[in-house]
Design a protein around this motif. Sequence first.
Motif, short mmCIF file in Angstrom:
data_model
loop_
_atom_site.label_atom_id
_atom_site.label_comp_id
_atom_site.label_asym_id
_atom_site.label_seq_id
_atom_site.Cartn_x
_atom_site.Cartn_y
_atom_site.Cartn_z
N CYS A 106 0.82 -1.21 0.00
CA CYS A 106 0.00 0.00 0.00
C CYS A 106 0.85 1.26 0.00
CB CYS A 106 -0.93 -0.01 1.21
SG CYS A 106 -2.25 -1.24 1.13
N ALA A 111 -8.03 -2.32 -3.84
CA ALA A 111 -8.77 -3.17 -2.91
C ALA A 111 -7.95 -4.38 -2.49
CB ALA A 111 -10.08 -3.63 -3.55
N LEU A 112 -8.20 -4.79 -1.26
CA LEU A 112 -7.72 -6.06 -0.74
C LEU A 112 -8.89 -7.03 -0.74
CD1 LEU A 112 -5.71 -7.91 0.88
CD2 LEU A 112 -6.68 -6.89 2.95
N LEU A 124 -5.56 -6.23 9.01
CA LEU A 124 -5.56 -5.97 7.57
C LEU A 124 -6.51 -4.82 7.24
CD1 LEU A 124 -5.55 -9.61 6.14
CD2 LEU A 124 -3.72 -7.92 5.88
N GLN A 125 -7.67 -4.81 7.89
CA GLN A 125 -8.59 -3.71 7.62
C GLN A 125 -8.01 -2.38 8.11
OE1 GLN A 125 -12.03 -2.79 9.93
NE2 GLN A 125 -13.32 -2.63 8.11
N ALA A 159 -5.69 -1.17 5.54
CA ALA A 159 -6.43 -0.74 4.34
C ALA A 159 -7.03 0.64 4.55
CB ALA A 159 -7.52 -1.76 4.02
N THR A 198 -7.54 2.17 0.98
CA THR A 198 -7.79 0.97 0.17
C THR A 198 -9.09 0.31 0.60
OG1 THR A 198 -5.43 0.56 -0.19
CG2 THR A 198 -6.89 -1.35 -0.35
N MET A 202 -11.70 -2.74 1.30
CA MET A 202 -11.56 -4.13 1.74
C MET A 202 -12.78 -4.93 1.29
SD MET A 202 -10.70 -5.62 5.50
CE MET A 202 -10.02 -7.28 5.68
N VAL A 247 -14.46 -8.65 1.44
CA VAL A 247 -14.41 -9.91 2.18
C VAL A 247 -15.31 -10.92 1.48
CG1 VAL A 247 -14.97 -11.04 4.35
CG2 VAL A 247 -13.80 -8.85 4.38
N CYS A 263 -16.62 -12.20 9.61
CA CYS A 263 -16.24 -10.81 9.94
C CYS A 263 -16.54 -10.47 11.39
CB CYS A 263 -17.00 -9.84 9.05
SG CYS A 263 -16.48 -9.78 7.35
N PRO A 275 -16.43 -4.71 6.37
CA PRO A 275 -15.69 -4.43 5.13
C PRO A 275 -16.43 -3.40 4.29
CG PRO A 275 -16.91 -6.47 4.91
CD PRO A 275 -17.12 -6.00 6.32
#
Length: 425
Positions: A189, A196-197, A220-221, A224, A229, A231, A233, A249, A256
């Motif tokens: 990033c 997007a991830l 990770l979120q 992001a 970025t 996210m 899921v 989640c 997300p």
Amino acid sequence: MSSPSQSPVWHPFTQHALTPAMKRIVRTDGAYLVDEDGRAVLDAISSWWVITHRHRHPKIMAAIRSACDTFDQIIFAEYTHEPAEALAEGLIRLAPPGLAHVFYSDSGSTAVEVALKMALSTFHNRGIPRSRIVVMEGSYHGDTIGTMSAGERGVFNAAYGALLFDVATIPFPEPGREQETLDAFDRLCRGEAVAALLVEPLVLGAGGMRMYPPHVLSELQRIAVRHGTLMIVDEVMTGWGRTGTLFACEQAGITPDILCVSKGITGGALPLAATLCTPEIFEAHLSPELSRAFFHSSSYTANPIACAAALANLEVWRSEPVAARIAALEGMHRERLAPFRSDRRFANVRLTGTIAALDLDVSAPGYLSDVGPRLRAFFRERDLLIRPLGNVIYLMPPYCVTAGDLDRAYAAIGEAADMIAGTAP
């Protein structure tokens, strides 16, 4: 080479030159499939992870019959209908807070394909040059071009390489090495503008039932969000209770930007998928200019009969002790997995919610290991639908499965290891 079967049907993920003629299933009931010879086969993988509560749940079947008296397909680009409207409202109530819009499609692959297109068109419509997609090593998101591009490259998609777009990959968060995954994502990033991830939360399904803890997902979120970025899921497999909660989640406490669901959305009865998104994603496409619309559809978008089945599934979750059944199933798995943890024939014995997995220790592991077809045949002879991923044996049964059913499945796994050991060169 001619096929051993006289049937004109071409089955998925099947090498017909190596596969005997398939038995016909004539009826389904509870956790079982009944074949043409009258043999009851325990559906220990929920018919590819779709059947949640049980086969032919009475409430879901009744909803389908009732909808058939009123509806067939309706063009969803021109009209709406009550089953789709009510289902969208129900999904928003159940989903992680902050998701506000529902885009319907008809399979897990299309749900993720829609999500990827949503992410890219969001930045396009905002005039922000971002197109890089980041995925996790070993992931699988479907078999459409976009989802193959986002999945692990290998034998599944080698023939289509010229069609696939490049994605960036972060390593799977192996136990004790989770920080390497987080650092890799942060570096990506910082190095370029990532759109997007895309991740499977907590469990990588077709990638070998590889499992990782919820805190990795929440971190990770966090990364992001810091880098702007999106996210995505992919809860196509993990949703609807498979990981122990309605959505995986929930265990990470995240919402997300885009959430993909399918498989268990109708309890497994009919094909349907939904891609849920935040208001910001929707508003990036809201404009007087037609050119900023979200250009995606399929002919059977929001099929009313499938939506009616999904509404009945939501009612099952509201009115029946589904969470208690899931917790009981997880406990039964844990008890039966315990002896395998000290069994040297197996490695990486693991459990997340209702998904149990263990690796048979063989000299040639992997999806294409010849042990996979031998294991499938062994289980089939014992009236068990267990479909290993190479040397990875997993169980993901419907929530109605009994302790006796699981005893039989786990006993067969032990016997299968004896069989493989006895035939090894």
